[in-house]
Structures are given as C-alpha cells and as structure tokens.
Design a protein around this motif. Structure first.
Motif, PDB file in Angstrom:
ATOM      1  N   ASN A  74      40.080  47.947  45.973  1.00 18.93           N
ATOM      2  CA  ASN A  74      40.387  48.308  44.671  1.00 18.93           C
ATOM      3  C   ASN A  74      38.755  48.676  43.824  1.00 18.93           C
ATOM      4  O   ASN A  74      37.766  48.252  44.582  1.00 18.93           O
ATOM      5  CB  ASN A  74      40.765  46.908  43.943  1.00 18.93           C
ATOM      6  CG  ASN A  74      42.344  46.706  44.163  1.00 18.93           C
ATOM      7  OD1 ASN A  74      43.134  47.162  43.706  1.00 18.93           O
ATOM      8  ND2 ASN A  74      42.245  45.530  44.668  1.00 18.93           N
ATOM      9  N   ARG A  75      38.838  49.366  43.007  1.00 21.38           N
ATOM     10  CA  ARG A  75      37.780  49.639  42.330  1.00 21.38           C
ATOM     11  C   ARG A  75      37.555  48.354  41.348  1.00 21.38           C
ATOM     12  O   ARG A  75      38.535  47.652  40.943  1.00 21.38           O
ATOM     13  CB  ARG A  75      37.918  50.929  41.270  1.00 21.38           C
ATOM     14  CG  ARG A  75      37.867  52.136  42.215  1.00 21.38           C
ATOM     15  CD  ARG A  75      37.971  53.512  41.167  1.00 21.38           C
ATOM     16  NE  ARG A  75      36.701  53.559  40.549  1.00 21.38           N
ATOM     17  CZ  ARG A  75      36.846  54.653  39.422  1.00 21.38           C
ATOM     18  NH1 ARG A  75      37.699  55.411  39.243  1.00 21.38           N
ATOM     19  NH2 ARG A  75      35.621  54.669  38.893  1.00 21.38           N
ATOM     20  N   PRO A  76      36.369  48.264  40.949  1.00 22.31           N
ATOM     21  CA  PRO A  76      35.890  47.061  40.022  1.00 22.31           C
ATOM     22  C   PRO A  76      36.644  47.092  38.930  1.00 22.31           C
ATOM     23  O   PRO A  76      36.977  48.213  38.296  1.00 22.31           O
ATOM     24  CB  PRO A  76      34.548  47.252  39.568  1.00 22.31           C
ATOM     25  CG  PRO A  76      33.774  47.818  40.716  1.00 22.31           C
ATOM     26  CD  PRO A  76      34.867  48.807  41.325  1.00 22.31           C
ATOM     27  N   GLY A  77      37.571  45.945  38.633  1.00 21.16           N
ATOM     28  CA  GLY A  77      38.413  45.751  37.323  1.00 21.16           C
ATOM     29  C   GLY A  77      39.708  46.720  37.498  1.00 21.16           C
ATOM     30  O   GLY A  77      40.262  46.664  36.442  1.00 21.16           O
ATOM     31  N   ASP A  78      40.181  47.037  38.500  1.00 23.07           N
ATOM     32  CA  ASP A  78      41.370  47.815  38.970  1.00 23.07           C
ATOM     33  C   ASP A  78      42.293  47.163  39.816  1.00 23.07           C
ATOM     34  O   ASP A  78      41.683  46.702  40.812  1.00 23.07           O
ATOM     35  CB  ASP A  78      40.936  49.090  39.159  1.00 23.07           C
ATOM     36  CG  ASP A  78      42.254  50.051  39.098  1.00 23.07           C
ATOM     37  OD1 ASP A  78      42.339  51.198  38.141  1.00 23.07           O
ATOM     38  OD2 ASP A  78      43.193  50.063  40.038  1.00 23.07           O
ATOM     39  N   VAL A  79      43.704  47.244  39.620  1.00 23.81           N
ATOM     40  CA  VAL A  79      44.501  46.346  40.538  1.00 23.81           C
ATOM     41  C   VAL A  79      45.609  47.225  40.964  1.00 23.81           C
ATOM     42  O   VAL A  79      46.535  46.852  41.723  1.00 23.81           O
ATOM     43  CB  VAL A  79      45.011  45.323  39.985  1.00 23.81           C
ATOM     44  CG1 VAL A  79      43.928  44.209  39.972  1.00 23.81           C
ATOM     45  CG2 VAL A  79      45.632  45.329  38.618  1.00 23.81           C
ATOM     46  N   GLY A 104      34.127  40.663  35.748  1.00 23.11           N
ATOM     47  CA  GLY A 104      34.479  40.750  34.395  1.00 23.11           C
ATOM     48  C   GLY A 104      35.811  40.650  34.246  1.00 23.11           C
ATOM     49  O   GLY A 104      36.068  40.772  32.827  1.00 23.11           O
ATOM     50  N   CYS A 105      36.753  40.613  34.897  1.00 23.38           N
ATOM     51  CA  CYS A 105      38.099  40.507  34.759  1.00 23.38           C
ATOM     52  C   CYS A 105      38.704  39.849  35.974  1.00 23.38           C
ATOM     53  O   CYS A 105      38.219  39.997  37.013  1.00 23.38           O
ATOM     54  CB  CYS A 105      38.891  41.686  34.224  1.00 23.38           C
ATOM     55  SG  CYS A 105      38.828  43.178  35.428  1.00 23.38           S
ATOM     56  N   ALA A 106      40.159  39.475  35.974  1.00 17.84           N
ATOM     57  CA  ALA A 106      40.990  38.899  36.975  1.00 17.84           C
ATOM     58  C   ALA A 106      41.137  39.817  38.069  1.00 17.84           C
ATOM     59  O   ALA A 106      41.615  41.040  37.672  1.00 17.84           O
ATOM     60  CB  ALA A 106      42.091  38.120  36.548  1.00 17.84           C
ATOM     61  N   ALA A 107      41.006  39.730  39.212  1.00 19.29           N
ATOM     62  CA  ALA A 107      41.811  40.488  40.342  1.00 19.29           C
ATOM     63  C   ALA A 107      43.201  40.366  40.548  1.00 19.29           C
ATOM     64  O   ALA A 107      43.854  41.020  41.076  1.00 19.29           O
ATOM     65  CB  ALA A 107      41.112  40.324  41.350  1.00 19.29           C
ATOM     66  N   ALA A 108      43.768  39.338  40.009  1.00 18.14           N
ATOM     67  CA  ALA A 108      45.275  39.095  40.012  1.00 18.14           C
ATOM     68  C   ALA A 108      45.440  37.728  38.983  1.00 18.14           C
ATOM     69  O   ALA A 108      44.527  37.162  38.835  1.00 18.14           O
ATOM     70  CB  ALA A 108      45.642  38.811  41.378  1.00 18.14           C
ATOM     71  N   GLY A 109      46.710  37.680  39.001  1.00 22.28           N
ATOM     72  CA  GLY A 109      47.540  36.559  38.115  1.00 22.28           C
ATOM     73  C   GLY A 109      48.570  36.026  38.739  1.00 22.28           C
ATOM     74  O   GLY A 109      48.947  36.473  39.829  1.00 22.28           O
TER      75      GLY A 109
END
Length: 237
Positions: A74-79, A104-109
């Motif tokens: 993934n690109r940074p911040g993209d899933v 800066g943000c979650a890679a998954a939830g």
C-alpha cells in the motif's frame, strides 16, 4: 505525458478460485513451525529474518501466528490493496500489509479483521498502526502492528496484491512462512523452508537441553568459563 498507474496490480496466479501455481507451504511444513518460538526459528536461520522490533502483537489479541504470507503493498495512508487482498485470501493465510511504515493513520481496523477472519485468514501483520481495539478484541484474530491510532485511511491506490513487499525491514513474498509470538515476527523465505525446518530441530534440542541445565542450577556460561580459564582473550586491567 506520464500514464496514470492502474489502481491495483495483482499477481496473475492469484485468484479467488485458488488458481494452480500459487505457491504455498504444505500442511506438514506449516505444522513444523506452529509451536516453535520465534527465537528458535531465527537461530535456525543464523539470525536473519526478524521484522522490526516496532511490530508487536496488538494488546489483548492472541500473540501466536503461523502460516503462509499473502503480501500486500500500500501507499502510505492507503488501504485499497489490503481491501482487494481480502478477496484473494485462502484459509490459513497471513495477510502481510506493507504500509511504508506510515504512522499517521491506521493500516486496518476491526472491519478488515472481520473480513479476514470470515475468509479463513489466520492473522494480519503490518508496519503501520491499527484502530478499533475493542472491535479487534471481539474479532479475536492475531494482529501484529506498530501501535494504535484513531486515524482512518483512504482507499484510492495504487497498490499491489501477491507481489513482493517490504515490511518491517524484511522482504515478504507469497508463500513465505510467517511465524509470530510475543517476541515479534520472523519471515522464512519459501525456498528455505525445508532447510530451516531441518536446522530448527537441532536448535530446539540444544535450547531445551540448556534450559533443563539452568533449571537444575547451572550458573555459568561455558564460553566465558573457557575464556577465564585460558586467559588468552582477556586483558586484566
């Protein structure tokens, strides 16, 4: 003019129908690692293969992980690629989601973990943080990450599924063995699986023998005792 990249690049031999050619360890190979500590596996590879110490089991979730890798880039911040990979997961797979180390943000939830569990996936590894801890605990799937954050990612791409990815300082390819426990994650390259299994037996025997000696009262290290006795490699000052 620079051509815009496709949103997703997916390895041709991946597919929801389990297309032949998708390499995967055998059940016996996977079983050989299932109860082995990551430290033993790493020693069997002469110290190579550990992911960054920043990647740890998520608090309150199972901390034992063992299975073949399905790598995602993934690109940074993209899933987007992680979401696409859910459709490619086979039972027992470990989804290894490279996030370029972005914090800066979650890679998954919890929703992604729920999808992964429902597809039969065995766990999740990423070099980014996760979110939704309460939900993650409800899902109960092993997940290794760099921490927690409430930040939400986007899903735009571009990204890759089934192609080699760099995660936690290690190159991960489809079918590589992923072994995780409370100490961290170790990657065993597919081509080395049998050799590592063979070496692992000797490592385990030696380690368990030494553990038994310590339990019986051993209080010295053989290497240091020999150095002290010979004095050749010691400079007394």
């Amino acid at each position: 003019m620079i051509e815009e990249p496709k949103a997703l690049r997916i390895a041709r031999d991946l597919g929801p129908d389990g297309t032949p050619g998708w390499r995967q360890p055998t059940a016996a190979q996977i079983a050989a690692f299932r109860d082995q500590p990551t430290g033993f596996v790493l020693d069997a590879m002469m110290g190579a293969g550990a992911m960054s110490a920043a990647i740890k089991p998520c608090a309150g979730l199972p901390d034992r992980l063992c299975g073949p890798a399905l790598p995602v880039g993934n690109r940074p911040g993209d899933v987007l690629a992680t979401l696409a990979a859910i459709h490619m997961v086979r039972p027992g797979d470990i989804l290894v989601a490279g996030f370029d180390g972005y914090q800066g943000c979650a890679a998954a939830g919890d929703r992604v973990m729920g999808f992964l569990r429902n597809r039969g996936g065995a766990g999740f590894v990423t070099d980014g943080p996760l979110r939704d801890l309460t939900g993650l605990r409800g899902i109960g799937l092993p997940a290794f990450c760099t921490g927690l954050t409430p930040g939400s990612p986007v899903a735009r791409g571009p990204g890759t599924v089934g192609l080699p990815v760099r995660c936690g300082g290690q190159q991960v390819e489809t079918g590589d063995m992923i072994v995780g426990d409370s100490d961290g994650i170790v990657v065993v390259p597919f081509a080395r699986i049998d050799a590592v299994i063979a070496a692992l037996r000797g490592v385990a025997e030696a380690e368990l023998s030494l553990d038994a000696q310590v339990a019986d009262g051993l209080a010295e290290v053989g290497l240091i005792s020999a150095m002290l006795e010979s004095g050749e490699d010691i400079d007394w000052v």
